[in-house]
Design an enzyme around this catalytic site. Structure first.
Site, PDB file in Angstrom:
ATOM      1  N   ASP A   8       0.851  -1.186   0.000  1.00  0.00           N
ATOM      2  CA  ASP A   8       0.000   0.000   0.000  1.00  0.00           C
ATOM      3  C   ASP A   8       0.889   1.239   0.000  1.00  0.00           C
ATOM      4  O   ASP A   8       1.797   1.359   0.810  1.00  0.00           O
ATOM      5  CB  ASP A   8      -0.901  -0.014   1.241  1.00  0.00           C
ATOM      6  CG  ASP A   8      -1.797   1.216   1.312  1.00  0.00           C
ATOM      7  OD1 ASP A   8      -2.596   1.411   0.374  1.00  0.00           O
ATOM      8  OD2 ASP A   8      -1.680   1.978   2.275  1.00  0.00           O
TER       9      ASP A   8
ATOM     10  N   GLU B 222      -1.234  -1.437  -6.270  1.00  0.00           N
ATOM     11  CA  GLU B 222      -2.417  -0.780  -6.798  1.00  0.00           C
ATOM     12  C   GLU B 222      -2.007   0.113  -7.953  1.00  0.00           C
ATOM     13  O   GLU B 222      -0.933   0.701  -7.931  1.00  0.00           O
ATOM     14  CB  GLU B 222      -3.013   0.106  -5.707  1.00  0.00           C
ATOM     15  CG  GLU B 222      -4.379  -0.322  -5.253  1.00  0.00           C
ATOM     16  CD  GLU B 222      -4.884   0.612  -4.175  1.00  0.00           C
ATOM     17  OE1 GLU B 222      -6.077   0.883  -4.172  1.00  0.00           O
ATOM     18  OE2 GLU B 222      -4.090   1.081  -3.354  1.00  0.00           O
TER      19      GLU B 222
ATOM     20  N   CYS C  22     -13.196  -4.132   4.966  1.00  0.00           N
ATOM     21  CA  CYS C  22     -12.711  -4.888   6.117  1.00  0.00           C
ATOM     22  C   CYS C  22     -12.186  -6.230   5.627  1.00  0.00           C
ATOM     23  O   CYS C  22     -12.918  -6.998   5.014  1.00  0.00           O
ATOM     24  CB  CYS C  22     -13.823  -5.103   7.141  1.00  0.00           C
ATOM     25  SG  CYS C  22     -13.361  -6.291   8.427  1.00  0.00           S
TER      26      CYS C  22
ATOM     27  N   CYS D  41     -14.332  -9.360   7.346  1.00  0.00           N
ATOM     28  CA  CYS D  41     -15.712  -9.742   7.039  1.00  0.00           C
ATOM     29  C   CYS D  41     -16.183  -9.276   5.666  1.00  0.00           C
ATOM     30  O   CYS D  41     -17.243  -9.671   5.202  1.00  0.00           O
ATOM     31  CB  CYS D  41     -16.654  -9.206   8.131  1.00  0.00           C
ATOM     32  SG  CYS D  41     -16.829  -7.417   8.077  1.00  0.00           S
TER      33      CYS D  41
ATOM     34  N   CYS E 263     -14.151  -2.194  12.658  1.00  0.00           N
ATOM     35  CA  CYS E 263     -15.286  -2.562  11.815  1.00  0.00           C
ATOM     36  C   CYS E 263     -16.459  -2.992  12.691  1.00  0.00           C
ATOM     37  O   CYS E 263     -16.276  -3.356  13.850  1.00  0.00           O
ATOM     38  CB  CYS E 263     -14.860  -3.680  10.874  1.00  0.00           C
ATOM     39  SG  CYS E 263     -16.198  -4.347   9.886  1.00  0.00           S
TER      40      CYS E 263
ATOM     41  N   CYS F 192     -17.859  -5.660  12.642  1.00  0.00           N
ATOM     42  CA  CYS F 192     -17.669  -7.059  13.043  1.00  0.00           C
ATOM     43  C   CYS F 192     -16.743  -7.174  14.252  1.00  0.00           C
ATOM     44  O   CYS F 192     -16.526  -8.268  14.765  1.00  0.00           O
ATOM     45  CB  CYS F 192     -17.118  -7.892  11.889  1.00  0.00           C
ATOM     46  SG  CYS F 192     -15.379  -7.582  11.540  1.00  0.00           S
TER      47      CYS F 192
ATOM     48  N   ASP G 278      -3.486   1.243   6.986  1.00  0.00           N
ATOM     49  CA  ASP G 278      -2.581   0.896   5.893  1.00  0.00           C
ATOM     50  C   ASP G 278      -2.320  -0.608   5.791  1.00  0.00           C
ATOM     51  O   ASP G 278      -2.247  -1.163   4.697  1.00  0.00           O
ATOM     52  CB  ASP G 278      -1.253   1.647   6.048  1.00  0.00           C
ATOM     53  CG  ASP G 278      -1.449   3.152   6.007  1.00  0.00           C
ATOM     54  OD1 ASP G 278      -2.467   3.594   5.433  1.00  0.00           O
ATOM     55  OD2 ASP G 278      -0.609   3.889   6.565  1.00  0.00           O
TER      56      ASP G 278
HETATM   57 ZN   LIG Z   1     -15.396  -6.407   9.499  1.00  0.00          ZN
END
Ligand SMILES: [Zn+2]
Length: 402
Positions: A188, A272, A325, A328, A344, A346, A353
């Site tokens: 990243d 990327e 995330c 999940c 998150c 979850c 990063d």
């Molecule tokens: Zn999550």
């Protein structure tokens, strides 16, 4: 299995006054020939919709040399002039193939002054390089050895805006592929740290850079205060160029070490695709420098992966790497740049990063497994909407500047 590659080795050199004068004259002639040929091609293309070939440009050059006002073109080596026409030919080929914009004129101030010599225009004897029209070999600082027994095929001489002279020698080199491994890494690109790896490692910007950058900003402010055309302004301009050159040199050194390490440790490297358009919009100095290094790191990864038998996967830049995330699959609607850590729904706590780098790796491995040219649609486990369009590009070997 080894492979032969063309590789450029760049060194500083210190010309004698005579050599400096000869080279400056050559640079001027190269620029003039390039611009004049471009002008003729432009007239032919926009006026008559006619394409001019390299051979036609070359014939024109012979004619120019016969005229009184351009007779000075005969005084410098003809090879760099021919090479300039070849470069123009390549620029037009790229333009017609829609790979590049219309070629631009070389400006005395903005373009890097350079001249290219092919085999017939230099002597290479006992590790000494003598250019055409010169009596003495160049005084080159051999900061690293050339590959054993290699003979340069092309030599490019240049002078940067800080007034430093460089010679780049294109040589054949033998590369041994790296040992196969199963390791893979996602990278990243950041601003606070240079890059973050999917392994959780954060790689900071090179040492000294913060201080150098402050110096650069100061030098630029001083330059702005100097009157245009004054001797002091020229001095201030040199100072800016010098500080800038130092940042770029240290950066390049750092990026070479980093890219070599990443390519040696991993079989697959995923990055990327940050679009050029986005990169050019940068305003802050920090941003500009970090964007420039990202572009440079990417190109180093491209050719080094090709050299050492590794795979470079480039994923689509619209992939929501920082909002997704990794645990999940939920995509958060907003993720402002100042949020460095988040949790998150979850319950998973993320370092922004590291999470992004892991997502990039996962997307890259999925794309890589599908092979070239396939654009798999990944489903979000939660919303069921198609989430990402991926694209793989295999690295192509380029000729690097070292
Ligand atoms: Zn999550």
């Amino acid at each position: 299995m080894t492979q032969q590659v063309k590789r450029a080795f760049r060194y500083r050199f210190y010309p004698t006054d005579e050599q400096a004068a000869e080279l400056s004259r050559t640079f001027g002639c190269v620029r003039l020939v390039y611009n004049k040929a471009l002008e003729e091609r432009t007239r032919a293309w926009y006026g008559e919709h006619r394409r001019v070939s390299y051979v036609q440009s070359s014939t024109a050059l012979t004619e120019w040399k016969k005229t009184e006002e351009l007779a000075f073109l005969r005084e410098v080596s003809s090879v760099p002039l021919q090479q300039a026409l070849r470069h123009l030919q390549t620029a037009f080929a790229n333009f017609f193939a829609k790979r590049a914009k219309y070629p631009r004129y070389k400006s005395r101030k903005k373009s890097r002054a350079s001249a290219e010599y092919t085999r017939s225009a230099f002597k290479w004897r006992d590790g000494k390089l003598t250019l055409a029209k010169m009596a003495e070999p160049l005084d080159i600082r051999w900061s690293r050895p050339l590959p054993e027994g290699s003979v340069p095929t092309t030599v490019t001489v240049s002078r940067d805006s800080a007034g430093r002279w460089f010679v780049s020698l294109l040589c054949e080199d033998t590369i041994t592929p790296a040992r196969p491994t199963t390791a893979a890494v996602g990278i990243d690109a950041g601003i606070t740290s240079l890059v973050t790896l999917s392994t959780g490692e954060k790689i900071a910007n090179p040492r000294h850079e913060r201080r150098d950058r402050a110096r650069l900003a100061k030098a630029q402010r001083e330059l702005c205060r100097k009157a245009k055309g004054s001797a002091n302004r020229e001095k201030a301009r040199r100072k800016v160029a010098k500080v800038h050159a130092r940042i770029v040199d240290r950066r390049r050194d750092f990026l070479h070490k980093l890219s070599t390490r990443l390519v040696h440790e991993n079989q697959v490297v995923v990055i990327e695709d940050l679009s050029v358009r986005n990169l050019l919009k940068s305003h802050s100095l920090a941003r500009a420098i970090s964007d420039a290094s990202w572009t440079e790191l990417r190109s180093m990864l491209e050719y080094k992966c090709a050299w050492y038998g590794r795979e470079l996967v480039v994923i689509d830049r619209w992939f929501p790497s920082s909002k997704l995330c990794g645990a999940c699959g939920t995509v958060t609607a907003k993720m402002p740049l100042n949020v460095r850590e988040w949790t998150c729904e979850c319950g998973t706590a993320h370092d922004r990063d590291v999470n992004a780098a892991r997502n990039i790796l996962a997307a890259g491995l999925a794309a890589s497994a599908c092979g070239d040219g396939v654009r798999p649609q990944r489903e979000s486990s939660r919303t069921g909407r198609s989430l990402v369009k991926q694209e793989t590009q295999r690295a192509t070997a380029g000729i690097p500047r070292l």
